[in-house]
Design a protein around this motif. Structure first.
Motif, mmCIF file in Angstrom:
data_model
loop_
_atom_site.group_PDB
_atom_site.id
_atom_site.type_symbol
_atom_site.label_atom_id
_atom_site.label_comp_id
_atom_site.label_asym_id
_atom_site.label_seq_id
_atom_site.Cartn_x
_atom_site.Cartn_y
_atom_site.Cartn_z
ATOM 1 N N ALA A 1 -8.192 -5.865 5.017
ATOM 2 C CA ALA A 1 -7.494 -6.179 3.758
ATOM 3 C C ALA A 1 -6.878 -7.575 3.872
ATOM 4 N N PHE B 1 -8.461 2.659 4.436
ATOM 5 C CA PHE B 1 -8.433 1.197 4.328
ATOM 6 C C PHE B 1 -8.188 0.588 5.709
ATOM 7 N N TYR C 1 -6.876 -3.241 -4.855
ATOM 8 C CA TYR C 1 -7.283 -4.613 -4.524
ATOM 9 C C TYR C 1 -7.175 -5.544 -5.729
ATOM 10 N N THR D 1 -9.579 -10.105 3.559
ATOM 11 C CA THR D 1 -10.030 -10.176 2.165
ATOM 12 C C THR D 1 -9.068 -11.034 1.341
ATOM 13 N N GLN E 1 -13.213 -0.810 2.786
ATOM 14 C CA GLN E 1 -12.549 0.477 2.548
ATOM 15 C C GLN E 1 -13.642 1.515 2.369
ATOM 16 N N TRP F 1 0.848 -1.209 0.000
ATOM 17 C CA TRP F 1 0.000 0.000 0.000
ATOM 18 C C TRP F 1 0.874 1.247 0.000
#
Ligand code: GAP
Length: 447
Positions: free
Chosen positions: A307, A302, A219, A310, A261, A49
């Motif tokens: 994350a 985020f 993503y 996910t 997010q 990120w």
């Protein structure tokens, strides 16, 4: 395939991704610890990120501000008055619920009657220094954003920036959530990756759209299945107290769609509030207009843990395979993108053997010294080669490098691909380049 989240949680514990916090004391509700592989995965997610949002851009700079801030910050930001959820309590089993998250007007657990809702502030309180008093009460930050707003003037001056530009920050946040759950989905301590992107008023709608697209792309570039992602604009009655418009990115988890997010248009709400409360000017000089202007703010925010969840859920696969003895068996694999896989490559001698070990160790040394792999390279010679492949599949290692008896003669190794299980013979001297190409962050980054 619909994934049972308990199955994923069990894999995470067994392989060292995620453990229950304080497990030897019976655990602490909804608090989790990241084990050796989880810590690598989480670090790779944050690094990726930061690389994409800060290092690869000219218009975003970084910040790392304190968790505990002046009490005036939360007063001015509106969090003391408005950062609350409606709490109801069951008269029978005494369980507490967020009124806006339950469907019926009876207790979802036992059907008992519920109390009238009362607003419950989500900020954790503590005291600064040895005396517990009203005057030294402080809060643990519920978002990293305010650390950015109060440093706006500092960063503007120090980095000689003008809007449009953004300030990014990764760090812990704390919310005393009424209900938690969904494994690491909703917890009371979590990490955020946030950007406050300052823009000239009037350019906010355009930048809002751009940041929603950019966030979604982050993503999908890391391999998340597009069909399990959606953008959902907030209804007017859902908007946070500071927001003009917000769109969430949601992922289809095994239990349904969940926010991973949010991109909010905070307009000039926060800078105006802090300017008024502190008496400091929080604006920039617009050369075109010849005057000071308070910028508008677009905020892509985020959750790190969401994350991670996910990526894990999206990567989990069970496939029919055939064992070394020719029997049908189940192959469990994590199809993680190489950029975030906790172990990038594994060196596996065919067996633990005095003749193979020195060459396998030499191959490991060549990979490490070449710096071809940006991350962890594991060496594993325990158990049969088949079981070691299965273990590496289950933790998401993109490639295994196998050293066998032929290697001693031909100075070549076998590269096995996690997803296709195909094998390719490669001379050791070409191994660094081959690994570099296979583990490139994005297909377009391949040499
Ligand atoms: N500064 C904006 C802000 O705080 P938010 O929608 O409340 O916005 C942003 O939070 C992101 O933080 C969410 O999309 C989610 O990924 C993550 N998040 C929020 N609350 C969380 C919790 N209790 N546990 C884990 N992650 C959470």
């Amino acid at each position: 395939m619909s994934l049972d989240i308990d199955k994923l949680a069990s894999l995470c514990k067994r392989r060292g991704f995620i453990f229950r916090s304080s497990e030897i004391y019976g655990g602490l509700a909804s608090a989790w610890d990241y084990g050796p592989l989880g810590a690598e995965l989480k670090r790779s997610v944050k690094d990726s990120w930061w690389r994409d949002m800060v290092l690869q851009r000219d218009d975003v700079v970084g910040l790392d501000s304190a968790v505990i801030m002046h009490p005036g910050v939360w007063q001015a930001s509106g969090h003391v008055d408005s950062f609350s959820d409606p709490l109801v309590e069951c008269a029978v089993c005494r369980r507490r619920w967020r009124e806006d998250k339950i469907e019926a007007d009876a207790c979802p657990e036992c059907g008992g009657g519920l109390s009238e809702p009362r607003m419950f502030n989500l900020m954790f309180e503590t005291h600064l220094g040895p005396v517990r008093s009203e005057q030294n009460t402080v809060h643990l930050r519920p978002e990293t954003a305010q650390g950015i707003f109060v440093n706006f003037a500092n960063v503007l001056t120090a980095s000689r920036r003008k809007p449009p530009f953004g300030i990014a920050q990764i760090g812990k946040a704390f919310r005393n959530e009424i209900t938690t759950g969904g494994f690491i989905f909703r917890t009371r301590e979590f990490e955020m990756m946030e950007i406050e992107f300052f823009v000239p008023p009037g350019e906010d709608d355009e930048w809002h759209r751009r940041w929603i697209d950019e966030s979604l792309r982050w993503y999908t570039r890391l391999g998340v299945d597009e069909s399990r992602l959606r953008v959902r604009p907030h209804e007017p009655d859902e908007l946070s107290h500071y927001s003009r418009a917000t769109s969430d990115i949601e992922y289809r988890f095994p239990w349904g769609w969940g926010e991973i997010q949010g991109t909010a248009n905070r307009a000039d709400y926060d800078l105006n509030a802090h300017a008024q409360a502190s008496g400091e000017a929080l604006s920039y000089f617009d050369d075109r207009l010849g005057q000071h202007v308070v910028p508008y703010v677009i905020e892509p925010s985020f959750g790190v843990d969401r994350a991670v969840l996910t990526f894990l859920v999206d990567a989990y696969r069970e496939e029919e395979a055939v064992s070394a003895k020719g029997k049908p068996e189940k192959r469990v694999l994590l199809k993680l993108h190489p950029t975030i896989a906790p172990v990038k490559a594994a060196v596996l001698p065919l067996s633990r053997n005095d003749r193979l070990t020195p060459t396998a160790r030499e191959v490991l040394g060549i990979i490490r010294q070449s710096r071809a792999v940006d991350g962890l390279v594991q060496y594993d010679d325990a158990q049969s080669i088949g079981r070691r492949y299965r273990r590496q599949d289950e933790i998401g290692t993109p490639v295994c490098v196998t050293v066998d008896f032929d290697t001693l003669d031909d100075r070549a190794v076998t590269i096995r691909d996690r997803d296709t299980m195909t094998q390719q013979r490669v001379p050791i001297h070409r191994l660094p380049d081959e690994l570099r190409a296979r583990l490139a962050p994005n297909p377009e980054d391949k040499a």
